[in-house]
Scaffold this motif. Sequence first.
Motif, mmCIF file in Angstrom:
data_model
loop_
_atom_site.group_PDB
_atom_site.id
_atom_site.type_symbol
_atom_site.label_atom_id
_atom_site.label_comp_id
_atom_site.label_asym_id
_atom_site.label_seq_id
_atom_site.Cartn_x
_atom_site.Cartn_y
_atom_site.Cartn_z
ATOM 1 N N LEU A 118 0.838 -1.199 0.000
ATOM 2 C CA LEU A 118 0.000 0.000 0.000
ATOM 3 C C LEU A 118 0.874 1.251 0.000
ATOM 4 N N PRO A 119 0.438 2.303 -0.650
ATOM 5 C CA PRO A 119 1.205 3.551 -0.588
ATOM 6 C C PRO A 119 1.228 4.093 0.841
ATOM 7 N N PRO A 120 2.284 4.794 1.206
ATOM 8 C CA PRO A 120 2.361 5.354 2.558
ATOM 9 C C PRO A 120 1.201 6.317 2.815
ATOM 10 N N GLY A 121 0.701 6.284 4.044
ATOM 11 C CA GLY A 121 -0.343 7.224 4.431
ATOM 12 C C GLY A 121 -1.755 6.757 4.169
ATOM 13 N N PHE A 129 -4.225 -5.811 3.509
ATOM 14 C CA PHE A 129 -4.513 -5.176 2.225
ATOM 15 C C PHE A 129 -3.258 -5.044 1.376
ATOM 16 N N LYS A 130 -3.450 -5.063 0.089
ATOM 17 C CA LYS A 130 -2.369 -4.815 -0.860
ATOM 18 C C LYS A 130 -2.886 -3.808 -1.896
ATOM 19 N N ALA A 131 -1.997 -3.374 -2.777
ATOM 20 C CA ALA A 131 -2.372 -2.397 -3.797
ATOM 21 C C ALA A 131 -2.182 -2.995 -5.184
ATOM 22 N N ALA A 159 -3.411 3.548 -7.397
ATOM 23 C CA ALA A 159 -3.274 2.331 -6.600
ATOM 24 C C ALA A 159 -4.645 1.972 -6.048
ATOM 25 N N LYS A 160 -5.116 0.787 -6.393
ATOM 26 C CA LYS A 160 -6.418 0.320 -5.940
ATOM 27 C C LYS A 160 -6.204 -0.624 -4.762
ATOM 28 N N LYS A 161 -6.798 -0.311 -3.625
ATOM 29 C CA LYS A 161 -6.641 -1.124 -2.409
ATOM 30 C C LYS A 161 -7.556 -2.340 -2.495
#
Length: 164
Positions: A118-121, A129-131, A159-161
Amino acid sequence: MIHNEKGSALIISILLLATMSILGIILISSSTTEIQLSGNYRNSQNSFYVADRAIEYAMQSASDGSDVVDLYNDQNTSLPGTPLHRDMIASGQEDLEASVYSATDDRNSITYLGEGELPPGTGDDPQFFKARNYAINTVGVFPVNTPNAARTELRSQYAKKVPK
């Protein structure tokens, strides 16, 4: 001293008329230029809006694993019988620029880049979860089918969670 001033009013009025005519021509030319500039600005804004609308549409309809989706020529495969992606994005004289997807021409495409962290923040737990990462390229045109249409190209990463 000349005492015969007959006709001087005619000469003065002709000079004033010439001066006013020149000023009128300058003002008409200036207003014509301003109208053209405002029309060009409107066209560029509309081409930006269609490209931005295509990015928003692409983020909503990003698939779960296909390599490339051509927003100009492809249909939404999850809904059989639906119109082309571009027909869902286009509005009136606004449209996507015609394209044929290839390795050198990625106009109007969603490219699946792979999965990752996942992107930071994001605030979500990376254990659960992954992106899915996508690159989105869109080119908006307004007005369509005109030689001097405004053209706006936008590129975005998305980026789709998704759950692991």
